[in-house]
Design a protein around this motif. Structure first.
Motif, short mmCIF file in Angstrom:
data_model
loop_
_atom_site.label_atom_id
_atom_site.label_comp_id
_atom_site.label_asym_id
_atom_site.label_seq_id
_atom_site.Cartn_x
_atom_site.Cartn_y
_atom_site.Cartn_z
N GLN A 1 0.84 -1.20 0.00
CA GLN A 1 0.00 0.00 0.00
C GLN A 1 0.87 1.26 0.00
OE1 GLN A 1 -2.44 0.79 3.51
NE2 GLN A 1 -4.18 1.10 2.12
N TYR B 1 0.94 4.02 -3.12
CA TYR B 1 0.66 5.45 -2.98
C TYR B 1 1.86 6.30 -3.36
CZ TYR B 1 -4.10 4.95 -1.63
OH TYR B 1 -5.44 4.68 -1.68
N ARG B 2 3.05 5.81 -3.13
CA ARG B 2 4.24 6.53 -3.60
C ARG B 2 4.23 6.64 -5.11
NH1 ARG B 2 8.82 3.63 -5.00
NH2 ARG B 2 10.39 5.00 -5.80
N SER C 1 1.67 6.42 -7.03
CA SER C 1 0.54 7.26 -7.43
C SER C 1 0.86 8.74 -7.35
CB SER C 1 -0.69 6.96 -6.56
OG SER C 1 -1.12 5.65 -6.77
N PRO D 1 -4.90 4.08 -6.88
CA PRO D 1 -3.68 3.79 -7.64
C PRO D 1 -3.96 2.92 -8.87
CG PRO D 1 -3.27 3.48 -5.30
CD PRO D 1 -4.75 3.72 -5.45
#
Length: 151
Positions: A34, A38-39, A41, A88
């Motif tokens: 996760q 998110y990184r 994204s 994402p």
């Protein structure tokens, strides 16, 4: 800003030692996935804010592939989706141009998006609508796309 982008690019999630023994291996894998999703994204959003869809395709594709591969590996190793992976996943799928990859992405939506059948159906409609617009528009700016999504 270049320095902020470089900091995000270089960042790697670290799990506190206590968490490794406190959580199941699948949970640790999911938490780390996760964070990586998110990184990626953030990097993809920043890229698309600077470069509309239809330009700088190579970098968008590289980031998209990283997101899709992270999801694939996590699904394969844990047997479950990553919580909160919908956003994402959508961002990564926006970059797809190959019809076969798009079709596969629509099929994989059921495994990646676990919330509800209605939500999965909505995501599939939004992806399909975006791809149709993207295929028929030279440049799509991030700020314009939300208004085009079916509700």
């Amino acid at each position: 800003d270049v320095y902020k982008r470089q900091a995000v690019e270089a960042w790697e999630p670290k799990m506190p030692e206590a968490h490794i023994t406190r959580f199941l291996q699948e949970e640790v894998a999911s938490i780390l996935a996760q964070a990586r999703l998110y990184r990626w994204s953030v990097l993809l959003i920043a890229h698309r804010l600077r470069h509309p869809y239809g330009s700088a395709v190579e970098k968008g594709t590289v980031i998209s592939n990283a997101i899709l591969e992270e999801l694939r590996l996590t699904l394969q190793s844990t047997g479950r989706s990553v919580p909160g992976a919908t956003v994402p996943y959508m961002f990564a799928c926006f970059e797809l141009v190959d019809p076969a990859k798009r079709e596969l992405a629509l099929k994989k939506t059921d495994a990646v998006v676990e919330f509800s059948k209605a939500w999965r159906t909505k995501i599939k409609k939004q992806l399909t609508a975006f791809w149709l617009i993207k295929d028929n528009t030279d440049r799509i700016h991030w700020s314009d796309m939300v208004s085009w999504f079916p509700q």
